[in-house]
Design an enzyme around this catalytic site. Sequence first.
Site, short mmCIF file in Angstrom:
data_model
loop_
_atom_site.label_atom_id
_atom_site.label_comp_id
_atom_site.label_asym_id
_atom_site.label_seq_id
_atom_site.Cartn_x
_atom_site.Cartn_y
_atom_site.Cartn_z
N SER A 50 0.86 -1.19 0.00
CA SER A 50 0.00 0.00 0.00
C SER A 50 0.90 1.24 0.00
CB SER A 50 -0.87 0.00 1.25
OG SER A 50 -0.03 0.11 2.40
N ASP A 83 -1.34 -1.59 -3.91
CA ASP A 83 -2.67 -1.65 -3.32
C ASP A 83 -3.19 -0.21 -3.11
OD1 ASP A 83 -4.86 -2.89 -2.15
OD2 ASP A 83 -3.93 -3.08 -0.16
N HIS A 189 -12.26 -2.75 5.51
CA HIS A 189 -10.85 -2.96 5.85
C HIS A 189 -10.69 -3.04 7.37
CE1 HIS A 189 -10.13 -1.01 1.77
NE2 HIS A 189 -9.57 -2.20 1.69
N SER A 225 -10.74 -9.01 2.99
CA SER A 225 -11.21 -10.40 3.07
C SER A 225 -10.43 -11.24 4.07
CB SER A 225 -11.17 -11.04 1.69
OG SER A 225 -12.17 -10.44 0.88
N SER A 226 -9.97 -10.61 5.12
CA SER A 226 -9.42 -11.41 6.22
C SER A 226 -10.57 -12.07 6.95
CB SER A 226 -8.63 -10.52 7.18
OG SER A 226 -7.32 -10.32 6.69
#
Length: 349
Positions: A50, A83, A189, A225-226
């Site tokens: 990121s 990202d 997030h 998507s953790s």
Amino acid sequence: MPLVSTRQLLDEAAKGGYGVGAFNVNDMEQIQAIMEAAKETNSPVIIQASRGARAFAQDNYLYHLMLAAAELYPQIPLAMHLDHGNSFETCESAIKLGFTSVMMDGSLKPDGKTPATFEENVAVTKKVVDYAHERGISVEGEIGVLGGIEDGHGAGGSGLDHVTDPDQAVEFAELTGVDSLAIAIGTSHGAYKFTKKPDGSVLKMDLLIAIHKRLPNTHLVMHGSSSVPKDLQDIINQYGGKLKETWGVPVEEIQLGIKNGVRKVNVDTDNRLAITGAIRKVFVESPEKFDPRDYMKPARAAMQKVVATRMVQFGQAGHAGDYTAISIADMAKGYANGTLVTKPLVGAK
Ligand SMILES: [Zn+2]
């Protein structure tokens, strides 16, 4: 293998019917954990950084660590992805550095907080696509706005504030020619995604399925998507941490997404939890230790375990040897001569 484009990895994933985990990194140990997991499971992989990671590690360190990974694991197809690029300039600097893939998140204005208009999003994303494709670099766009904030990026609020409209997704894909498309279906997030186990009221899998029906050949991307597994939360809290109870995206839901066009799955929080839990454990159990290797080694091993588990769950395990690298120069030729299709196939409503 030299660094390859995300587009090639995702095209192959679509052929094979699996998803590819995209794991965030900030330092050498995280890159090592991912590469060892990829070797262990024989998986192609996307490593992403990121803007926050680039600021933390410095671009040159990150890039050369990625080159080292490509050199040390010639059998693993590996893409280096930016990202949440917030502007054309951020994407341009990543491409100049050597990233093989960028995300232009035009769903937000360059401040990374305020939702942008559809027209603004199309304009900046198209500009990045034109620049990137000329150089063989893949582009991920985003339509709809994710919830939460990570690394200072995000609109905050619930993931349900700006979910993706399927008609707009079609229009966006047609107008921009992106290689992959991040969609907002209620995910957020960070660690605090849901206050209860998510069901259909918060995670809009029906919306994802509707978008895939309209854009059957577009690679979809699930952000945030953790899975935030309870055992990783427990280790942190057992050793003096203070995490509030929270739920992530269940792996079964991600697997349902992969059955419906999701090819890239972004995971960061789970690895952060694994690292922190392992370090806390050493600090509490062996307070006399002070060699960073004494806690970085178990931290790296804990992250490797999470990444390898996800690689098996997403289906990418076993697929590293399916194909050889297409060079970035050949990708550029493919975009120029039209063999790499960028106009999406649009399905019925
Ligand atoms: Zn994201």
